[in-house]
Scaffold this motif. Structure first.
Motif, mmCIF file in Angstrom:
data_model
loop_
_atom_site.group_PDB
_atom_site.id
_atom_site.type_symbol
_atom_site.label_atom_id
_atom_site.label_comp_id
_atom_site.label_asym_id
_atom_site.label_seq_id
_atom_site.Cartn_x
_atom_site.Cartn_y
_atom_site.Cartn_z
ATOM 1 N N SER A 114 78.485 9.821 -11.339
ATOM 2 C CA SER A 114 77.114 9.313 -11.538
ATOM 3 C C SER A 114 77.038 8.409 -12.762
ATOM 4 O O SER A 114 76.415 7.340 -12.707
ATOM 5 N N THR A 115 77.678 8.821 -13.827
ATOM 6 C CA THR A 115 77.639 8.038 -15.069
ATOM 7 C C THR A 115 78.246 6.651 -14.833
ATOM 8 O O THR A 115 77.652 5.629 -15.191
ATOM 9 N N LEU A 116 79.401 6.623 -14.194
ATOM 10 C CA LEU A 116 80.073 5.346 -13.915
ATOM 11 C C LEU A 116 79.278 4.493 -12.926
ATOM 12 O O LEU A 116 79.090 3.289 -13.151
ATOM 13 N N SER A 144 82.929 17.542 -9.513
ATOM 14 C CA SER A 144 81.657 17.619 -10.236
ATOM 15 C C SER A 144 81.953 17.492 -11.729
ATOM 16 O O SER A 144 82.876 18.138 -12.239
ATOM 17 N N GLY A 145 81.221 16.621 -12.399
ATOM 18 C CA GLY A 145 81.426 16.425 -13.832
ATOM 19 C C GLY A 145 82.526 15.439 -14.174
ATOM 20 O O GLY A 145 82.804 15.190 -15.357
ATOM 21 N N SER A 146 83.158 14.835 -13.159
ATOM 22 C CA SER A 146 84.239 13.880 -13.437
ATOM 23 C C SER A 146 83.684 12.571 -14.006
ATOM 24 O O SER A 146 84.393 11.846 -14.712
ATOM 25 N N GLU A 194 90.723 9.826 -20.106
ATOM 26 C CA GLU A 194 91.548 8.932 -20.921
ATOM 27 C C GLU A 194 90.916 7.570 -21.148
ATOM 28 O O GLU A 194 91.158 6.927 -22.157
ATOM 29 N N GLN A 195 90.117 7.107 -20.161
ATOM 30 C CA GLN A 195 89.503 5.779 -20.282
ATOM 31 C C GLN A 195 88.042 5.919 -20.696
ATOM 32 O O GLN A 195 87.356 6.847 -20.247
ATOM 33 N N SER A 196 87.575 4.972 -21.480
ATOM 34 C CA SER A 196 86.171 5.008 -21.902
ATOM 35 C C SER A 196 85.282 4.583 -20.734
ATOM 36 O O SER A 196 85.750 3.973 -19.763
HETATM 37 N N1 LIG Z 1 84.837 7.946 -19.701
HETATM 38 C C1 LIG Z 1 83.797 8.571 -19.142
HETATM 39 N N2 LIG Z 1 83.256 8.102 -17.982
HETATM 40 C C2 LIG Z 1 82.225 8.745 -17.402
HETATM 41 N N3 LIG Z 1 81.628 9.862 -17.912
HETATM 42 C C3 LIG Z 1 82.123 10.385 -19.059
HETATM 43 C C4 LIG Z 1 83.215 9.763 -19.714
HETATM 44 N N4 LIG Z 1 83.503 10.477 -20.815
HETATM 45 C C5 LIG Z 1 82.641 11.504 -20.858
HETATM 46 N N5 LIG Z 1 81.787 11.453 -19.814
HETATM 47 C C6 LIG Z 1 80.699 12.426 -19.590
HETATM 48 O O1 LIG Z 1 81.045 13.269 -18.496
HETATM 49 C C7 LIG Z 1 79.865 13.682 -17.818
HETATM 50 C C8 LIG Z 1 80.001 13.309 -16.355
HETATM 51 O O2 LIG Z 1 78.849 13.730 -15.669
HETATM 52 P P1 LIG Z 1 78.375 13.036 -14.332
HETATM 53 O O3 LIG Z 1 78.404 11.558 -14.462
HETATM 54 O O4 LIG Z 1 77.083 13.685 -13.932
HETATM 55 O O5 LIG Z 1 79.566 13.472 -13.343
HETATM 56 P P2 LIG Z 1 79.541 13.642 -11.769
HETATM 57 O O6 LIG Z 1 78.503 12.700 -11.213
HETATM 58 O O7 LIG Z 1 80.923 13.310 -11.332
HETATM 59 O O8 LIG Z 1 79.187 15.081 -11.531
HETATM 60 C C9 LIG Z 1 78.682 12.988 -18.482
HETATM 61 O O9 LIG Z 1 78.094 13.878 -19.402
HETATM 62 C C10 LIG Z 1 79.356 11.826 -19.207
HETATM 63 O O10 LIG Z 1 78.644 11.416 -20.376
#
Ligand SMILES: Nc1ncnc2c1ncn2[C@@H]1O[C@H](COP(=O)(O)OP(=O)(O)O)[C@@H](O)[C@H]1O
Ligand SMILES: Nc1ncnc2c1ncn2[C@@H]1O[C@H](COP(=O)(O)OS(=O)(=O)O)[C@@H](OP(=O)(O)O)[C@H]1O
Length: 202
Positions: free
Chosen positions: A41-43, A36-38, A179-181
């Motif tokens: 979802s964002t990617l 969670s928080g990795s 480490e990666q954007s």
């Molecule tokens: N390189 C990156 N790739 C993806 N998210 C990142 C990155 N750097 C920072 N973040 C932040 O980390 C958080 C990841 O949250 P989220 O995408 O909800 O994670 P998950 O779905 O795995 O719980 C977001 O606030 C996002 O902006």
């Protein structure tokens, strides 16, 4: 439980091959797994947006969203997580049959369940992306405030704290979001799909 012996598969008139022939791209599952928080979802959202801009038929299945509907009857015990991933694997398989690229963003902590998800589709239709991020970084990000609650004992069986996460031994891609954007991670997924001819030069 249905009596499986009396269920007979009905072959549809329009087949997967028919749908593939009409499309510029193949169907595939892009399976994001991680704490969670990795950044799953964002990617997954960013990758879907890139694919969508290219006119590709996509769909994103996201843990929190699916758990409010299809899987609203499930919690976070090991058995419920297994059933959660089993249902998602089935749904993802149906999307592949429709020739879509389906992106899934679930913690999916157990290797056996992820392996079963892979088995649901053909070998060249499943891409496991390990969204790697140290637990301490996830705890610091804590985008939903859940780690704070879990560490305070207000959430039971929280992944990484009181429930295990099994790292994928052989993922198709590792993206270390500490480490990666986001741009780099997104490009790596797109490159993987191009290299495997799911998109680009089918
Ligand atoms: N390189 C990156 N790739 C993806 N998210 C990142 C990155 N750097 C920072 N973040 C932040 O980390 C958080 C990841 O949250 P989220 O995408 O909800 O994670 P998950 O779905 O795995 O719980 C977001 O606030 C996002 O902006
Ligand atoms: N106990 C516990 N452990 C882990 N996560 C929890 C828990 N309780 C609620 N949440 C929230 O549910 C999201 C994870 O759901 P998933 O369906 O992806 O989990 S699993 O694959 O079945 O393990 C997860 O979303 P992400 O942060 O996007 O991973 C959390 O927001």
């Amino acid at each position: 439980m249905a009596d499986a012996e009396h269920i007979i598969w009905h072959q549809t008139t329009v087949t997967k091959t028919d749908r593939e022939r009409r499309s510029e791209h193949g169907g595939a599952v892009v399976w994001f797994t991680g704490l969670s928080g990795s950044g799953k979802s964002t990617l997954a959202n960013r990758v879907e947006h890139e694919l969508f801009k290219r006119g590709i038929h996509t769909y994103l299945l996201d843990g929190d969203n699916i758990r409010t509907g299809l899987n609203s009857d499930l919690g976070f015990s090991a058995a419920d997580r297994k059933e959660n991933i089993r249902r998602i694997s089935e749904v993802a398989g149906l999307f592949v049959d429709s020739n879509a690229i389906v992106l899934t963003a679930f913690i999916s902590p157990f290797q056996a369940d992820r392996e079963a998800a892979r088995q649901r589709v053909a070998d060249d239709e499943f891409f496991e992306i390990y969204v790697k991020c140290p637990l301490e970084v996830c705890e610091k990000r804590d985008p939903k405030g859940l780690y704070k609650k879990a560490l305070a004992g207000q959430i039971t069986a929280f992944t990484g704290i009181t429930s295990p996460y099994e790292e994928p031994p052989a993922p198709d891609l590792i993206i270390d979001t500490s480490e990666q954007s986001l741009e780099e991670g997104t490009q790596n997924v797109i490159d993987l799909l191009e290299k495997n001819r799911v998109i680009g030069n089918k």
